[in-house]
Write an enzyme that holds these catalytic residues in place. Structure first.
Site, PDB file in Angstrom:
ATOM      1  N   ALA A 140      -6.277 -24.462 -23.548  1.00 52.61           N
ATOM      2  CA  ALA A 140      -7.574 -23.954 -24.013  1.00 52.61           C
ATOM      3  C   ALA A 140      -7.507 -22.433 -24.210  1.00 52.61           C
ATOM      4  CB  ALA A 140      -8.662 -24.316 -23.009  1.00 52.61           C
ATOM      5  N   GLN A 183      -8.883 -24.845 -15.779  1.00 53.94           N
ATOM      6  CA  GLN A 183      -7.889 -23.759 -15.788  1.00 53.94           C
ATOM      7  C   GLN A 183      -6.825 -24.048 -16.840  1.00 53.94           C
ATOM      8  OE1 GLN A 183      -7.570 -20.765 -14.647  1.00 53.94           O
ATOM      9  NE2 GLN A 183      -9.532 -20.832 -13.613  1.00 53.94           N
ATOM     10  N   SER A 184      -7.266 -24.514 -17.989  1.00 53.41           N
ATOM     11  CA  SER A 184      -6.317 -24.954 -19.007  1.00 53.41           C
ATOM     12  C   SER A 184      -5.624 -23.796 -19.734  1.00 53.41           C
ATOM     13  CB  SER A 184      -7.066 -25.796 -20.036  1.00 53.41           C
ATOM     14  OG  SER A 184      -6.279 -25.956 -21.184  1.00 53.41           O
ATOM     15  N   ASN A 185      -4.301 -23.899 -19.777  1.00 55.89           N
ATOM     16  CA  ASN A 185      -3.517 -22.928 -20.559  1.00 55.89           C
ATOM     17  C   ASN A 185      -3.640 -23.227 -22.049  1.00 55.89           C
ATOM     18  OD1 ASN A 185      -2.303 -21.688 -18.204  1.00 55.89           O
ATOM     19  ND2 ASN A 185      -1.315 -23.679 -17.947  1.00 55.89           N
TER      20      ASN A 185
END
Ligand code: PLP
Length: 339
Positions: free
Chosen positions: A78, A74-76
């Protein structure tokens, strides 16, 4: 005071707004404002846009066609890197670690859904948040080169490099310009790797402000590691800016009190913070970073550490798309009732 301006692309919406939070302030005591770094642009914004604005200058110069990066599911980072790639006419390949979610997902949600919609190729790595995926990134870079591409690698460390600290010196300059002649007493920010805090604190020092910057550790790294990053990154950033100010370890304020069981794991106080800001001033924060930071701010007000006379700036570093992947934390059995 004029601080040297380094080259940046201009992919974000700057300056971001600085807004008052009148209802939250009246509940907690001090005058609380929010710096809307969730409104930096690029597919729902966040603090990485400022950082990428500097970092990708090099990728453009090298005429790269694919950005390769890594982080958690759930990377911001990325998501914002993918959005930058799309805006700049490139592709994105993401190597995402399962981290706190443990398993490879079976459906798209939150940031991952947005990555998919923006056309990123996503590969999953069953790895913890503190394990290093560098060799997997290098291998995929070689694979793409063999296919005739010119990939640009953004390792995990890119998000915390000195240029990203320079980016947050800019944010502090904006805050000063927006504070109507009355300096903030305190700035509160989520501390992940630490470069956002580093830039804000370095900015406050270069600009000779009374403002104290408080980082709330979200549990991705140990406090000592974050402190090392801040010391190193701020020293290098200062040099890049032609300044002489540096941050000493004893000037860096990081609280370990609010991440609970760990990175990405809710605490009762972080869930309360999400509902509190949403229901007070319609400010939507995220579960992983800003809710932990806000739970710190709330507690420090309630304890009387932040005084009624204080003027506080909360940095909303973004991350809101992840909220939807945490929907189960807000069960329908707890419906709102108006009495
Ligand atoms: C929403 C959000 N807030 C805060 C942070 C932490 O920023 P830094 O690594 O500069 O401490 C991140 C970084 O991953 C983030 O995505």
């Amino acid at each position: 005071m004029q601080i040297r301006q380094l080259e940046r692309i201009g992919i974000g919406n700057f300056p971001t707004p600085l807004e008052a939070l009148p209802r939250l302030s009246s509940k907690l005591g001090p005058r609380i404002f929010v710096k809307r770094e969730d409104m930096t642009g690029l597919a729902m914004g966040g603090n990485k846009v400022r950082k990428l604005d500097y970092l990708l200058v090099d990728a453009l110069k090298k005429k790269s066609d694919i950005l390769i990066t890594t982080s958690g599911l759930q990377s911001n980072w990325a998501r914002q890197t993918t959005a930058a790639a799309v805006k700049l006419g490139m592709k994105a390949l993401l190597m995402l670690r399962t981290a706190q979610f443990k398993e490879v997902p079976t459906s798209y949600d939150g940031n991952l859904l947005l990555d998919h919609l923006m056309g990123a190729e996503v590969r999953f790595l069953k790895m913890e948040i503190d394990s290093d995926p560098s060799s997997a990134l290098n291998a995929v870079s070689e694979e793409l080169k063999k296919k005739g591409h010119n990939p640009y690698l953004l390792h995990l460390s890119a998000a915390e490099s000195p240029l990203t600290t320079v980016a947050y010196v800019d944010a502090m300059k904006e805050i000063v310009g927006q504070s109507r002649g009355e300096e903030f007493d305190h700035v509160v920010v989520a501390a992940g790797g630490g470069s956002t805090q580093a830039g804000l604190a370095l900015g406050a020092k270069i600009l000779k402000l009374k403002t104290k910057v408080w980082g709330i550790n979200v549990g991705a790294f140990k406090k000592s590691t974050i402190t090392d990053t801040i010391v190193e990154s701020s020293a290098e950033a200062s040099e890049l800016l032609g300044e002489t100010e540096k941050l000493d370890r004893d000037e860096i304020n990081i609280s370990d009190e609010y991440f609970g069981e760990g990175y990405g794991i809710n605490t009762p106080a972080s869930l309360e913070a999400i509902k509190l800001t949403a229901s007070s001033d319609a400010l939507i924060i995220d579960p992983v970073y800003t809710a932990k930071a806000m739970s710190g701010l709330v507690d420090l007000c309630r304890k009387g550490f932040f005084k009624k006379s204080d003027k506080i700036c909360f940095i909303h570093t973004g991350g809101v798309p992840a909220l939807f992947a945490y929907r189960d934390s807000f069960p329908m059995s707890q419906q709102n009732k108006i009495d």
